[in-house]
Write a protein that holds these residues in place. Structure first.
Motif, PDB file in Angstrom:
ATOM      1  N   VAL A 191       0.850  -1.195   0.000  1.00 13.10           N
ATOM      2  CA  VAL A 191       0.000   0.000   0.000  1.00 13.10           C
ATOM      3  C   VAL A 191       0.886   1.245   0.000  1.00 13.10           C
ATOM      4  O   VAL A 191       1.877   1.322   0.735  1.00 13.10           O
ATOM      5  N   ILE A 192       0.539   2.212  -0.841  1.00 14.52           N
ATOM      6  CA  ILE A 192       1.259   3.483  -0.882  1.00 14.52           C
ATOM      7  C   ILE A 192       0.649   4.419   0.161  1.00 14.52           C
ATOM      8  O   ILE A 192      -0.549   4.724   0.110  1.00 14.52           O
ATOM      9  N   THR A 220      -0.791  -0.521  -8.797  1.00 18.12           N
ATOM     10  CA  THR A 220      -1.611   0.494  -9.449  1.00 18.12           C
ATOM     11  C   THR A 220      -0.743   1.560 -10.114  1.00 18.12           C
ATOM     12  O   THR A 220      -0.977   1.952 -11.260  1.00 18.12           O
ATOM     13  N   VAL A 221       0.265   2.019  -9.393  1.00 16.84           N
ATOM     14  CA  VAL A 221       1.138   3.074  -9.915  1.00 16.84           C
ATOM     15  C   VAL A 221       1.985   2.560 -11.081  1.00 16.84           C
ATOM     16  O   VAL A 221       2.088   3.196 -12.128  1.00 16.84           O
ATOM     17  N   VAL A 222       2.606   1.373 -10.909  1.00 14.66           N
ATOM     18  CA  VAL A 222       3.451   0.813 -11.976  1.00 14.66           C
ATOM     19  C   VAL A 222       2.613   0.521 -13.217  1.00 14.66           C
ATOM     20  O   VAL A 222       3.018   0.835 -14.355  1.00 14.66           O
ATOM     21  N   LEU A 250     -14.302   6.835  -3.024  1.00 15.01           N
ATOM     22  CA  LEU A 250     -14.756   5.610  -2.366  1.00 15.01           C
ATOM     23  C   LEU A 250     -13.775   5.090  -1.324  1.00 15.01           C
ATOM     24  O   LEU A 250     -13.932   3.979  -0.823  1.00 15.01           O
ATOM     25  N   SER A 251     -12.716   5.851  -1.039  1.00 19.32           N
ATOM     26  CA  SER A 251     -11.718   5.500  -0.008  1.00 19.32           C
ATOM     27  C   SER A 251     -11.008   4.183  -0.295  1.00 19.32           C
ATOM     28  O   SER A 251     -10.609   3.476   0.638  1.00 19.32           O
ATOM     29  N   GLU A 252     -10.840   3.828  -1.567  1.00 20.69           N
ATOM     30  CA  GLU A 252     -10.059   2.635  -1.885  1.00 20.69           C
ATOM     31  C   GLU A 252      -8.577   2.973  -1.806  1.00 20.69           C
ATOM     32  O   GLU A 252      -8.158   4.099  -2.077  1.00 20.69           O
ATOM     33  N   LYS A 253      -7.756   1.987  -1.478  1.00 19.43           N
ATOM     34  CA  LYS A 253      -6.328   2.212  -1.285  1.00 19.43           C
ATOM     35  C   LYS A 253      -5.584   2.143  -2.619  1.00 19.43           C
ATOM     36  O   LYS A 253      -5.999   1.461  -3.544  1.00 19.43           O
ATOM     37  N   LEU A 254      -4.470   2.870  -2.688  1.00 19.87           N
ATOM     38  CA  LEU A 254      -3.602   2.828  -3.858  1.00 19.87           C
ATOM     39  C   LEU A 254      -2.417   1.912  -3.555  1.00 19.87           C
ATOM     40  O   LEU A 254      -1.806   1.996  -2.486  1.00 19.87           O
ATOM     41  N   TYR A 255      -2.091   1.041  -4.510  1.00 18.65           N
ATOM     42  CA  TYR A 255      -1.026   0.055  -4.328  1.00 18.65           C
ATOM     43  C   TYR A 255       0.111   0.311  -5.314  1.00 18.65           C
ATOM     44  O   TYR A 255      -0.047   1.059  -6.302  1.00 18.65           O
TER      45      TYR A 255
END
Length: 373
Positions: free
Chosen positions: A154-155, A308-310, A300-305
């Motif tokens: 998680v970022i 996702t970024v790569v 929606l308060s979902e997390k960024l991983y």
């Protein structure tokens, strides 16, 4: 310069519009709305929204609507509007949103293959432009798959301050509307949706050339699709309560999908296909995952991983490669046309010089005779 930039800007904004549709439609489905009914309303509202533009903007410039043109538009409605949307929403109901988004990103690859087979797109793997298009398409699809299937760590960027609390309420109230998932049926229908969408790009490419009236074409296509989808929807669920739009989220989802993602989207995509070809338009679809990931985190308060970024960076890199290859190809074609026109002009001038009458007393070649006019 602005004319060259407009197709790019229009297609990026379209993906933003599609991202909003994914969020509103997901909430409508979670509230208990049937996917086939949502699709039917989407076509009906799209027809009502685009018809005035077709009447006022194209009534004097519209080409004659012939039976072959109507048949081509019917094929477009059956593939791009009816089959694509019915398969996707029913598939989404039977699988997770992550899997649906991932499998839907086979669209650029499928469009590229079909466009090459129907000779609407030159492969040219031995040229830098062709190699860039092929590699860029593969990188886009790979980035989309990575973004969807790999999370990683998680970022830590904190929580969004614009969280949409209405989404939590709708999910908890309508959780009973979900029908669960089917390991085979859901992914199969999503892939069928992507193939139908790719076929539409190819058909629309030909239809746009034969009938260059995007508003009229979209109106007829959505009208045909509204009849097709309404029949399908009534056949699956004819209860009046299922067709009710009394819930605000159902009405908003149907209006948004119809006006933004059908009426506006089909018109803009038809125009873009006419300008740049089917591959150019389809390659923007992986951007949807990037936009949805950002909106999901913000609303929606979902997390960024890390995945996702790569994956997002790969999608942008692949998109840039395809756009670079397409631009280089179009410039090469334009230069070739200019050289051909210049060559034809030189040949024409040489012929005119040869056919001009010689002045009195002039001699031909090495002969000693004179030409008397």
């Amino acid at each position: 310069m602005l004319a060259d930039f407009m197709p790019f800007l229009a297609n990026v904004l379209l993906q933003v519009g599609f991202a909003g549709m994914n969020i509103t439609s997901k909430l409508a489905l979670e509230s208990g709305m049937k996917p086939l009914i949502l699709v039917a309303y989407r076509q009906i509202f799209a027809t009502l929204a685009i018809a005035p533009f077709a009447f006022f903007f194209e009534r004097k410039t519209r080409p004659k609507i012939t039976m072959p043109i109507l048949f081509q538009i019917f094929l477009c409605s059956a593939t791009g509007a009816t089959a694509n949307q019915v398969f996707y929403f029913v598939g989404l109901e039977n699988t997770t949103a992550t899997v649906a988004c991932a499998l839907n990103n086979v669209l650029p690859a499928a469009t590229f293959v079909l466009a090459a087979l129907f000779r609407q797109e030159a492969v040219g793997i031995n040229k830098a432009s062709g190699l860039a298009k092929v590699l860029g398409t593969l990188i886009c699809v790979g980035g989309a798959m990575l973004l969807s299937f790999y999370h990683g760590d998680v970022i830590g960027i904190g929580e969004s301050e614009i969280h949409w609390h209405y989404a939590d309420k709708m999910s908890s109230n309508g959780s009973s509307g979900a029908t669960g998932s089917n390991f085979f049926l859901g992914p199969f229908l999503v892939m069928a949706s992507a193939m139908a969408w790719a076929i539409w790009f190819i058909l629309q490419g030909k239809t746009s050339k034969n009938f260059p009236a995007p508003y009229t074409c979209t109106t007829i296509m959505c009208f045909m699709a509204s009849i097709e989808c309404t029949i399908i929807g009534i056949f699956t669920d004819h209860k009046s309560s299922a067709w009710s739009l009394s819930s605000p989220i159902r009405l908003v989802a149907a209006l948004y999908a119809g006006i933004v993602c059908n009426a506006i989207a089909f018109s803009v995509m038809s125009w873009s296909i006419q300008k740049r070809g089917p591959l150019y338009v389809s390659v923007f679809s992986p951007l949807l995952l990037v936009i949805v990931a950002i909106l999901s985190w913000a609303l929606l308060s979902e997390k960024l991983y890390v995945g996702t970024v790569v994956g997002s960076l790969l999608i942008v890199a692949g998109l840039y490669a395809v756009l670079w290859g397409k631009d280089k190809e179009m410039k090469g074609n334009g230069k070739g046309e200019e050289e051909k026109v210049a060559g034809d002009r030189n040949i024409h001038n040489d012929l005119e010089l040869q056919l001009q009458p010689l002045p009195k007393g002039s001699q031909l070649g090495g002969g000693g005779g004179t030409v008397v006019n």
